[in-house]
Design a protein around this motif. Structure first.
Motif, mmCIF file in Angstrom:
data_model
loop_
_atom_site.group_PDB
_atom_site.id
_atom_site.type_symbol
_atom_site.label_atom_id
_atom_site.label_comp_id
_atom_site.label_asym_id
_atom_site.label_seq_id
_atom_site.Cartn_x
_atom_site.Cartn_y
_atom_site.Cartn_z
ATOM 1 N N LEU A 85 0.828 -1.205 0.000
ATOM 2 C CA LEU A 85 0.000 0.000 0.000
ATOM 3 C C LEU A 85 0.863 1.256 0.000
ATOM 4 O O LEU A 85 0.576 2.226 -0.706
ATOM 5 N N GLN A 86 1.933 1.232 0.800
ATOM 6 C CA GLN A 86 2.815 2.389 0.895
ATOM 7 C C GLN A 86 3.489 2.688 -0.437
ATOM 8 O O GLN A 86 3.733 3.856 -0.786
ATOM 9 N N ALA A 87 3.780 1.644 -1.208
ATOM 10 C CA ALA A 87 4.487 1.814 -2.476
ATOM 11 C C ALA A 87 3.578 2.292 -3.604
ATOM 12 O O ALA A 87 4.065 2.702 -4.668
ATOM 13 N N SER A 88 2.266 2.261 -3.375
ATOM 14 C CA SER A 88 1.331 2.646 -4.432
ATOM 15 C C SER A 88 1.351 4.152 -4.672
ATOM 16 O O SER A 88 1.087 4.942 -3.758
ATOM 17 N N VAL A 89 1.650 4.537 -5.882
ATOM 18 C CA VAL A 89 1.637 5.951 -6.258
ATOM 19 C C VAL A 89 0.200 6.434 -6.446
ATOM 20 O O VAL A 89 -0.131 7.594 -6.177
ATOM 21 N N THR A 90 -0.666 5.546 -6.873
ATOM 22 C CA THR A 90 -2.055 5.889 -7.137
ATOM 23 C C THR A 90 -2.789 6.314 -5.873
ATOM 24 O O THR A 90 -3.518 7.310 -5.853
ATOM 25 N N ILE A 91 -2.584 5.563 -4.782
ATOM 26 C CA ILE A 91 -3.288 5.858 -3.541
ATOM 27 C C ILE A 91 -2.698 7.083 -2.846
ATOM 28 O O ILE A 91 -3.423 7.928 -2.335
ATOM 29 N N GLY A 92 -1.369 7.182 -2.844
ATOM 30 C CA GLY A 92 -0.712 8.340 -2.246
ATOM 31 C C GLY A 92 -0.940 8.477 -0.760
ATOM 32 O O GLY A 92 -1.368 9.529 -0.273
ATOM 33 N N LEU A 93 -0.655 7.420 -0.008
ATOM 34 C CA LEU A 93 -0.886 7.439 1.441
ATOM 35 C C LEU A 93 0.230 8.173 2.173
ATOM 36 O O LEU A 93 1.361 8.237 1.701
ATOM 37 N N PRO A 94 -0.073 8.711 3.361
ATOM 38 C CA PRO A 94 0.998 9.242 4.214
ATOM 39 C C PRO A 94 1.852 8.079 4.706
ATOM 40 O O PRO A 94 1.500 6.909 4.502
ATOM 41 N N HIS A 95 2.958 8.385 5.380
ATOM 42 C CA HIS A 95 3.819 7.311 5.875
ATOM 43 C C HIS A 95 3.075 6.472 6.901
ATOM 44 O O HIS A 95 2.576 6.984 7.904
ATOM 45 N N LEU A 96 2.999 5.170 6.636
ATOM 46 C CA LEU A 96 2.356 4.239 7.559
ATOM 47 C C LEU A 96 3.430 3.684 8.485
ATOM 48 O O LEU A 96 4.299 2.930 8.067
ATOM 49 N N GLU A 97 3.367 4.080 9.749
ATOM 50 C CA GLU A 97 4.407 3.719 10.709
ATOM 51 C C GLU A 97 4.385 2.210 10.969
ATOM 52 O O GLU A 97 3.372 1.670 11.436
ATOM 53 N N PRO A 98 5.496 1.496 10.689
ATOM 54 C CA PRO A 98 5.518 0.029 10.827
ATOM 55 C C PRO A 98 5.177 -0.469 12.217
ATOM 56 O O PRO A 98 4.509 -1.494 12.368
ATOM 57 N N PHE A 99 5.617 0.252 13.247
ATOM 58 C CA PHE A 99 5.431 -0.229 14.611
ATOM 59 C C PHE A 99 4.178 0.336 15.277
ATOM 60 O O PHE A 99 4.023 0.247 16.499
ATOM 61 N N GLN A 100 3.287 0.914 14.472
ATOM 62 C CA GLN A 100 2.033 1.449 15.011
ATOM 63 C C GLN A 100 0.811 0.743 14.432
ATOM 64 O O GLN A 100 -0.316 1.211 14.585
ATOM 65 N N THR A 101 1.018 -0.397 13.775
ATOM 66 C CA THR A 101 -0.100 -1.150 13.221
ATOM 67 C C THR A 101 -0.917 -1.781 14.347
ATOM 68 O O THR A 101 -0.365 -2.336 15.293
ATOM 69 N N GLU A 102 -2.235 -1.683 14.230
ATOM 70 C CA GLU A 102 -3.143 -2.375 15.157
ATOM 71 C C GLU A 102 -3.617 -3.654 14.467
ATOM 72 O O GLU A 102 -3.930 -3.648 13.277
ATOM 73 N N LEU A 103 -3.699 -4.743 15.233
ATOM 74 C CA LEU A 103 -4.101 -6.025 14.660
ATOM 75 C C LEU A 103 -4.778 -6.859 15.743
ATOM 76 O O LEU A 103 -4.273 -6.949 16.862
ATOM 77 N N CYS A 104 -5.904 -7.465 15.413
ATOM 78 C CA CYS A 104 -6.581 -8.305 16.400
ATOM 79 C C CYS A 104 -7.550 -9.272 15.737
ATOM 80 O O CYS A 104 -7.935 -9.096 14.571
ATOM 81 N N TYR A 105 -7.909 -10.300 16.489
ATOM 82 C CA TYR A 105 -9.016 -11.171 16.118
ATOM 83 C C TYR A 105 -10.298 -10.519 16.638
ATOM 84 O O TYR A 105 -10.330 -9.960 17.738
ATOM 85 N N LEU A 106 -11.355 -10.626 15.846
ATOM 86 C CA LEU A 106 -12.660 -10.131 16.252
ATOM 87 C C LEU A 106 -13.651 -11.274 16.104
ATOM 88 O O LEU A 106 -13.718 -11.912 15.039
ATOM 89 N N LEU A 107 -14.399 -11.558 17.155
ATOM 90 C CA LEU A 107 -15.323 -12.683 17.165
ATOM 91 C C LEU A 107 -16.735 -12.192 17.442
ATOM 92 O O LEU A 107 -16.983 -11.532 18.458
ATOM 93 N N TYR A 108 -17.645 -12.516 16.515
ATOM 94 C CA TYR A 108 -19.047 -12.118 16.659
ATOM 95 C C TYR A 108 -19.877 -13.316 17.101
ATOM 96 O O TYR A 108 -19.881 -14.349 16.441
ATOM 97 N N PRO A 109 -20.612 -13.196 18.215
ATOM 98 C CA PRO A 109 -21.518 -14.264 18.632
ATOM 99 C C PRO A 109 -22.826 -14.170 17.851
ATOM 100 O O PRO A 109 -23.031 -13.224 17.072
ATOM 101 N N ILE A 110 -23.701 -15.109 18.045
ATOM 102 C CA ILE A 110 -25.040 -14.980 17.476
ATOM 103 C C ILE A 110 -25.672 -13.710 18.063
ATOM 104 O O ILE A 110 -25.662 -13.508 19.281
ATOM 105 N N GLY A 111 -26.171 -12.870 17.206
ATOM 106 C CA GLY A 111 -26.705 -11.587 17.646
ATOM 107 C C GLY A 111 -25.666 -10.469 17.646
ATOM 108 O O GLY A 111 -25.982 -9.326 17.957
#
Length: 236
Positions: A75-101
């Motif tokens: 994504l960072q290398a894409s010239v088309t999107i033109g994103l600001p610098h995405l800090e490597p050590f600031q990525t958020e990542l998690c599992y998300l689990l939805y119950p019935i309802g």
């Protein structure tokens, strides 16, 4: 698809181990986080810090982290999107689990205050922060993990036009959306965090996914209000 299956099994194993917690709404830095099941009903497990090694398969999570890092670079290398610098050590990542309802009402992935920037570390009321580092979500991503998802089980991701804001009414949850995305295992969705409002429709079967955010970072000084701080003491 084998990787998707491994992630789905790992998400369930982490939850069974007791390493997930109820998802909240609000902003951590603004101290407005709260549990509000009417708005959001799901459980999650953050990768940073990681769940215990005894929960699920560490190798599976390491593989996901590496894949997410590669996605960020692309994504960072894409010239088309033109994103600001995405800090490597600031990525958020998690599992998300939805119950019935499970569901999540219409929302934007950044706070409405301070242009979406959130303070790292202590807030001003706690004495301030020496660095004043701030982060802001730029790109949100979702990877669905349940294969052969039945459309009658709901759980679709509802996308609204970029820049359009809902008013919190029941009508705004239903009208004006662009597209409903079925949570079929292996589907990857990316949206601009500060531009696109979205919601998760009620699910009628338990399901799991990976969610995360690529963030930008900046330094901003804030007042040091701690009376015991060396910076606040008068030299005699």
């Amino acid at each position: 698809m084998a990787q998707t299956d491994s992630l789905q099994k790992d998400a369930v194993a982490v939850d069974t181990h007791g390493s997930t917690f109820a998802s909240c709404v609000g902003s951590r830095s603004a101290r407005t986080t709260r549990l509000e099941l009417r708005v959001r009903n799901s459980r999650q497990c953050s990768f940073y810090p990681p769940p215990p090694n005894a929960a699920g398969l560490v190798e599976t999570r390491v593989g996901l982290i590496n894949a997410v890092n590669e996605l960020r670079k692309q994504l960072q290398a894409s010239v088309t999107i033109g994103l600001p610098h995405l800090e490597p050590f600031q990525t958020e990542l998690c599992y998300l689990l939805y119950p019935i309802g499970g569901h999540y009402m219409r929302h934007l992935d950044i706070p409405t205050t301070n242009c979406g920037w959130e303070l790292n570390g202590r807030g001003a009321s706690d004495g301030g922060s020496f660095t004043g580092g701030q982060t802001r979500r730029v790109v949100s991503f979702i990877l669905y993990l349940n294969r052969e998802w039945d459309k009658t089980d709901g759980g679709e991701l509802r996308i609204f036009p970029a820049g359009e804001r809902g008013d919190g009414s029941v009508h705004s949850q239903q009208a004006g959306h662009i597209h409903d995305i079925l949570p079929e295992g292996g589907t990857l969705v990316l949206i601009m965090s500060g531009e696109v409002e979205h919601l998760v429709r009620e699910t009628r079967a338990a399901r799991q996914c990976v969610v995360g955010w690529f963030r930008e970072y900046r330094e901003r000084s804030v007042p040091d209000l701690d009376a015991m701080s060396l910076c606040s003491r008068t030299t005699i």
